[in-house]
Design a protein around this motif. Structure first.
Motif, PDB file in Angstrom:
ATOM      1  N   TYR A   1      26.647  53.173  50.623  1.00 36.13           N
ATOM      2  CA  TYR A   1      27.638  53.277  49.813  1.00 36.13           C
ATOM      3  C   TYR A   1      27.649  54.999  49.279  1.00 36.13           C
ATOM      4  O   TYR A   1      26.836  55.351  48.771  1.00 36.13           O
ATOM      5  CB  TYR A   1      27.568  52.584  48.515  1.00 36.13           C
ATOM      6  N   ASP A   2      28.700  55.605  49.223  1.00 36.24           N
ATOM      7  CA  ASP A   2      28.805  57.125  48.963  1.00 36.24           C
ATOM      8  C   ASP A   2      28.672  57.233  47.287  1.00 36.24           C
ATOM      9  O   ASP A   2      28.140  58.371  47.167  1.00 36.24           O
ATOM     10  CB  ASP A   2      30.066  57.714  49.453  1.00 36.24           C
ATOM     11  N   ASP A   3      28.813  56.244  46.669  1.00 33.39           N
ATOM     12  CA  ASP A   3      28.911  56.330  45.224  1.00 33.39           C
ATOM     13  C   ASP A   3      27.699  55.746  44.506  1.00 33.39           C
ATOM     14  O   ASP A   3      27.668  55.317  43.299  1.00 33.39           O
ATOM     15  CB  ASP A   3      30.402  55.760  44.545  1.00 33.39           C
ATOM     16  N   ILE A   4      26.748  55.447  45.179  1.00 32.43           N
ATOM     17  CA  ILE A   4      25.634  54.950  44.844  1.00 32.43           C
ATOM     18  C   ILE A   4      24.384  55.980  45.325  1.00 32.43           C
ATOM     19  O   ILE A   4      24.334  56.305  46.540  1.00 32.43           O
ATOM     20  CB  ILE A   4      25.148  53.530  45.358  1.00 32.43           C
ATOM     21  N   ASP A   5      23.418  56.665  44.478  1.00 29.95           N
ATOM     22  CA  ASP A   5      22.497  57.019  44.872  1.00 29.95           C
ATOM     23  C   ASP A   5      21.368  56.570  44.479  1.00 29.95           C
ATOM     24  O   ASP A   5      20.689  56.103  43.346  1.00 29.95           O
ATOM     25  CB  ASP A   5      22.496  58.473  43.924  1.00 29.95           C
TER      26      ASP A   5
END
Length: 222
Positions: free
Chosen positions: A36-40
């Motif tokens: 997921y691009d919006d989870i770091d």
């Protein structure tokens, strides 16, 4: 039921910390979430004590926390993390789906309870819900939070500890020092104790502790 959490600023990824003593499990969850691009995923730690020690530096939005770990288990860690970092959501990630596990975790301050074998999109949904300040329960777990037949709320282990110290005559400041928490947190626990036990005074708490064997270390409520 909602939790006091600090939502990430618009456009900033959700910062997730994974805490699990099984490296393969932690690495697997990390790999899932990194799609997921919006989870770091800001790190993986091995036990609850590590999470407490590193939390301030890592500044996660959500902590995915296993229940059974060495040194300090997930329940103990959840209570302390919620005391010290109320703006961080703790999401229990466990292999146990028994109602008593779910209920106990939520009583200790978890924002949600998710099963490790759930699909990645369900784990993602759990993260989104707790970051938004909502409670998440894995499918079929709602009945675990039904109140006891007598309507009472069990005390958490932390509340039992604080009740014991208060009953011994310790002041809020002394309790805060003993447990390495703030005086304000002790005051909140004291209010919760009075509410749960239906007691209006500190003297009443002491009397309750005496009558229920707390000062003899015989336990309190399950």
């Amino acid at each position: 039921m909602s939790h006091q959490t600090a939502r990430p600023e618009p456009g900033r990824p959700i910062r997730v910390l994974i805490v699990d003593d099984h490296a393969m499990v932690a690495d697997g969850i990390r790999a899932l979430l990194e799609t997921y691009d919006d989870i770091d995923v800001i790190g993986t730690l091995r036990d609850g004590q590590d999470a407490i020690d590193r939390c301030a530096d890592l500044s996660p939005d959500v902590i995915l926390l296993d229940l059974n770990m060495p040194r300090m288990n997930g329940l103990q860690a959840t209570e302390i993390l919620r005391e010290r970092h109320p703006d961080i959501a703790v999401l229990i990630l466990s292999m146990h789906d028994a109602p008593e596990y779910v209920a106990t975790a939520m009583r200790h301050g978890a924002a949600g309870y998710c099963l490790k074998d759930q699909p990645s999109d369900e784990i993602r949904r759990a993260i989104d819900m707790v970051v938004a300040g909502n409670r998440y329960l894995c499918p079929g777990a709602e009945e675990a939070l039904e109140p006891a037949a007598d309507g009472s709320e069990p005390l958490t282990s932390r509340e039992q500890t604080i009740l014991l110290l208060l009953a011994k005559g310790r002041s809020n400041k002394e309790v805060a020092h003993d447990l390495d928490i703030s005086v304000r947190t002790v005051e909140t626990h004291r209010k919760n104790l009075k509410r749960k036990l239906g007691i209006s005074s500190t003297a009443g708490l002491t009397r309750y502790a005496l009558e229920h064997g707390v000062l003899q270390g015989t336990g309190l409520l399950h």
